[in-house]
Design a protein around this motif. Structure first.
Motif, PDB file in Angstrom:
ATOM      1  N   PRO A  37       0.828  -1.212   0.000  1.00 40.23           N
ATOM      2  CA  PRO A  37       0.000   0.000   0.000  1.00 40.23           C
ATOM      3  C   PRO A  37       0.860   1.259   0.000  1.00 40.23           C
ATOM      4  O   PRO A  37       1.994   1.263   0.499  1.00 40.23           O
ATOM      5  CB  PRO A  37      -0.804  -0.109   1.305  1.00 40.23           C
ATOM      6  CG  PRO A  37      -0.688  -1.529   1.739  1.00 40.23           C
ATOM      7  CD  PRO A  37       0.629  -2.019   1.217  1.00 40.23           C
ATOM      8  N   PRO A  72      -3.866   0.431  -3.281  1.00 41.72           N
ATOM      9  CA  PRO A  72      -4.398   0.745  -1.956  1.00 41.72           C
ATOM     10  C   PRO A  72      -3.563   1.825  -1.254  1.00 41.72           C
ATOM     11  O   PRO A  72      -2.337   1.868  -1.392  1.00 41.72           O
ATOM     12  CB  PRO A  72      -4.302  -0.595  -1.208  1.00 41.72           C
ATOM     13  CG  PRO A  72      -4.283  -1.628  -2.288  1.00 41.72           C
ATOM     14  CD  PRO A  72      -3.559  -1.006  -3.444  1.00 41.72           C
ATOM     15  N   VAL A 132      -8.806   3.517  -1.823  1.00 39.59           N
ATOM     16  CA  VAL A 132      -8.197   3.320  -3.137  1.00 39.59           C
ATOM     17  C   VAL A 132      -8.933   4.226  -4.119  1.00 39.59           C
ATOM     18  O   VAL A 132     -10.142   4.434  -4.002  1.00 39.59           O
ATOM     19  CB  VAL A 132      -8.276   1.844  -3.579  1.00 39.59           C
ATOM     20  CG1 VAL A 132      -9.716   1.377  -3.736  1.00 39.59           C
ATOM     21  CG2 VAL A 132      -7.497   1.613  -4.870  1.00 39.59           C
TER      22      VAL A 132
END
Length: 409
Positions: A149, A183, A219
């Motif tokens: 992420p 993400p 996201v």
């Protein structure tokens, strides 16, 4: 047995009045429809998976509630029309008081709606927990295994946003960017007062609080430039506390990072302390680097080298505290709220004991001890004659005015 009841005489005047009212209804509704033209339905047009789920939750809950609201409104109008005074065909039964079928309908339908809303809310609350990492990029795609992420540390300041990218070593003010379909893990805090981090097209709002960290996982699924904002009033500059959020391709994001490193300066400790001062409508700008451990020092409420961090204070408390000269030295390092007043840059209207700026009201609040400066703003921060040993009357201020007594005195 039938009972007859006298009905009032009907006149042509009432009919004319009703017809005229019906003709005016469209014109009366026109200004209300015009007002809707200024509405911005950005929440209903999400660009991220989390915001899309939240939109769907709002629509589903609204639809379930309309299953009750629409029939109630419709039947209210139908009953009012059917049983109007001018309708001779309507049955008039003043002795009617109960219908089992009607009672079952009235109670069963709302009960089923409440159960459905409760289940929907329970599932949605846990699925959309901002602290919960994402398992999907969109409704059809899971997060690929091994995906790292994007880490973003968001700090609410007076009155601007500072974003740190620890994976890239850059910092930005009032501008944020992320690659599409990657993400994002936000760590959110504040330097001074409570605030909220909110990008309506990305995800829901999350509070930013001094000395604390909240999180948000989200996201972005579509390229574009979106508006982010503070959604919690935080003082005079709140109305200008906006930032731009860019959804970019992977190549576009790499270029954005390169631009920040090429055009930005260095966010040193001195530069940060300058940035921390209250300011409004700050333009977006970049920093190619920032001081090591800056976010941890902000969380610990010790960005200055002479301040004690919260972690150190907790450790001292766990050991039973300090006393004597050590306690006095620690106390000096625990002065947080007066940092802006000492530099002469506190925000307008700020009131705090450390800044010696007291509330500006001229009325003694109920339950407060009499204050020497009440009614005389010119003597704020000065000692009263009593404290100087001059022996003036109770509550007497240096300006010669007396604060009202409390109600229980």
């Amino acid at each position: 047995m039938t009972s007859s009841t006298h009905r009032p005489d009907r006149t042509d005047t009432a009919a004319r009045r009703g017809g005229r009212g019906r003709r005016l209804l469209p014109f009366l509704a026109l200004p209300l429809l015009t007002l809707l033209g200024g509405c911005n339905f950005v929440v209903l047009h999400p660009a991220g998976y989390v915001a899309e789920q939240q939109r769907n939750l709002v629509l589903a809950a609204t639809g379930l509630m309309l299953l009750i609201i629409v029939p109630v409104i419709a039947f209210t109008l139908i009953f009012a029309w059917r049983y109007r005074a001018t309708n001779e065909d309507a049955v008039y039964d003043p002795e009617w008081h109960h219908s089992t079928q009607l009672e079952v309908l009235i109670w069963t339908a709302p009960l089923m709606i409440i159960i459905a809303l409760g289940a929907l809310t329970w599932i949605g609350t846990h699925t959309l927990d901002p602290f919960r990492p994402l398992s999907k990029i969109d409704p059809k795609r899971d997060v690929p295994a091994g995906t790292q992420p994007l880490e973003v540390e968001a700090i609410a300041m007076d009155w601007k946003w500072l974003f740190l990218y620890p994976q890239y070593g850059i910092a930005t003010v009032n501008e944020l960017a992320a690659p599409v379909d990657r993400p994002i893990r936000f760590k959110i805090t504040a330097t001074d007062v409570m605030n909220t981090f909110y990008v309506p097209t990305l995800a829901g709002m999350v509070y930013a609080m001094p000395g604390m960290q909240t999180q948000l996982h989200a996201v972005i699924n579509r390229e574009g430039a979106y508006e982010g904002r503070s959604a919690h009033y935080s003082g005079a500059g709140f109305s200008n506390m906006f930032f731009k959020f860019h959804g970019l391709t992977n190549e576009g994001f790499d270029q954005w990072i390169a631009k920040a490193k090429a055009q930005g300066g260095e966010l040193s400790q001195e530069a940060y302390l300058k940035l921390e001062e209250p300011s409004e409508a700050e333009p977006a700008r970049f920093y190619k680097s920032y001081m090591k451990g800056l976010y941890d020092r902000i969380i610990g409420m010790c960005p200055r080298p002479d301040q004690m961090c919260v972690g150190e204070m907790t450790k001292i408390d766990a050991q039973g505290g300090a006393s004597g000269e050590e306690a006095a030295a620690n106390y000096k390092r625990l002065q947080y709220d007066n940092r802006l007043a000492e530099r002469g840059v506190e925000g307008p209207g700020a009131t705090a004991p450390a800044s010696e700026t007291l509330p500006h009201g001229q009325t003694q609040p109920q339950g407060m001890q009499p204050r020497p400066d009440m009614g005389n703003p010119d003597v704020r921060g000065q000692k009263s004659p009593d404290s100087q040993g001059k022996g003036s009357g109770e509550g007497q201020s240096e300006g010669g005015q007396i604060a009202p007594k409390q109600l229980n005195q």
